[in-house]
Design a protein around this motif. Sequence first.
Motif, mmCIF file in Angstrom:
data_model
loop_
_atom_site.group_PDB
_atom_site.id
_atom_site.type_symbol
_atom_site.label_atom_id
_atom_site.label_comp_id
_atom_site.label_asym_id
_atom_site.label_seq_id
_atom_site.Cartn_x
_atom_site.Cartn_y
_atom_site.Cartn_z
ATOM 1 N N VAL A 141 4.394 4.439 2.375
ATOM 2 C CA VAL A 141 2.930 4.459 2.424
ATOM 3 C C VAL A 141 2.425 5.864 2.107
ATOM 4 O O VAL A 141 1.504 6.038 1.290
ATOM 5 N N LEU A 142 3.039 6.884 2.728
ATOM 6 C CA LEU A 142 2.563 8.257 2.503
ATOM 7 C C LEU A 142 2.787 8.696 1.066
ATOM 8 O O LEU A 142 1.928 9.328 0.452
ATOM 9 N N GLY A 143 3.964 8.374 0.506
ATOM 10 C CA GLY A 143 4.309 8.903 -0.806
ATOM 11 C C GLY A 143 3.698 8.102 -1.938
ATOM 12 O O GLY A 143 3.313 8.663 -2.963
ATOM 13 N N SER A 144 3.610 6.788 -1.758
ATOM 14 C CA SER A 144 3.222 5.952 -2.891
ATOM 15 C C SER A 144 1.832 5.356 -2.727
ATOM 16 O O SER A 144 0.920 5.679 -3.480
ATOM 17 N N TYR A 145 1.655 4.497 -1.688
ATOM 18 C CA TYR A 145 0.370 3.792 -1.572
ATOM 19 C C TYR A 145 -0.774 4.757 -1.266
ATOM 20 O O TYR A 145 -1.895 4.560 -1.697
ATOM 21 N N ARG A 146 -0.487 5.791 -0.462
ATOM 22 C CA ARG A 146 -1.519 6.771 -0.136
ATOM 23 C C ARG A 146 -1.209 8.105 -0.795
ATOM 24 O O ARG A 146 -1.402 9.160 -0.199
ATOM 25 N N GLY A 147 -0.697 8.055 -2.044
ATOM 26 C CA GLY A 147 -0.304 9.281 -2.732
ATOM 27 C C GLY A 147 -1.450 10.270 -2.857
ATOM 28 O O GLY A 147 -1.248 11.471 -2.720
ATOM 29 N N PHE A 148 -2.653 9.760 -3.066
ATOM 30 C CA PHE A 148 -3.806 10.652 -3.199
ATOM 31 C C PHE A 148 -4.034 11.437 -1.917
ATOM 32 O O PHE A 148 -4.290 12.646 -1.958
ATOM 33 N N ASP A 149 -3.941 10.743 -0.752
ATOM 34 C CA ASP A 149 -4.137 11.422 0.531
ATOM 35 C C ASP A 149 -3.112 12.536 0.703
ATOM 36 O O ASP A 149 -3.430 13.641 1.139
#
Lengths: 173, 140
Positions: A141-149
């Motif tokens: 989630v941190l690296g891919s789905y929420r990459g922008f964050d």
Amino acid sequence: MESIVILVLLTLLAAVLVAVVRTRSLFAAVVLLSAFSFLMASVMLVLDAVDVAMTEAAVGAGISAVLFLSALHLTKTTEAPPRRSALLPLAVAGITGAALLFGVSDLPPFGIAETPMHRAGPDYIARVPAETGIPNVVTAVLGSYRGFDTLGETVVVFAGALAVLALLKRRGG
Amino acid sequence: MRLDIVLRVAAKLILPLMLVFALYVQFHGDYGPGGGFQAGAIAAGAVILYGLVYGLSAAQRLVPVAAVETMVPLGVLVFAAVGVAGLLLGDNYLDYDKLAHDAVHGQEWGVFLVEAGVFITVFSTMLAIFYAFAGRGIKE
């Protein structure tokens, strides 16, 4: 069992905080703040947030304590008696605390499955293995789905380094 | 006579373990807890411990100031470049599906590279702040 551990940890946290507020020795305050961070990391561990616990232990208890000590090395190690009345700071702290408590009252109850955060969770847990092949959902989630964050967070860290270097770095010897 | 022999020996014992643990947290982040931020903080903690025990100049021989100050923006650039690579391959910014021959491998590569970028920036930022603070106490 878990709630007993949490209660003990939170009681210790409160005790450490009272000690931090009451001590006049800044050196003791730094060590106590480090202990506070370790207790906080244990709380995160009991709440199954291992990633947050690791960050808290490494940054909060380790590196910040070293930075506080480096700052103490440049100043005095005991707190000077206050020169002005504590009424204004007390009012600011009181109002900020009241605003935070007011904000907390709007949070969903702890552990309730109906919150938006927990509604999205099962969706990610179902999608992550097929779409990314990464077993750790948090990393995916941190690296891919929420990459922008995460890019934004990295830029924040970068900006922090820039700010400290701009303030503290001596120019040209 | 130096009285910090215990510190020196203990630091020598613990430093390799810290560095290996940082690598484990970095590269095992796909499977267990951890990732670039945690690994960067632990690795920086190891270098800071080395600096505390053996002196600032020893730490700066190990990781020079110039390297630290290059790595702070480098990590952000690596992260942003992975996004641009996705754009050039005909995908959305920071979408990793087309970075490899299939989407799953693309995602693994994307997350790996992005975590490397986070590690570089976090590691060097912690060290840059430590160097900036510790360097001020020294009179030249």
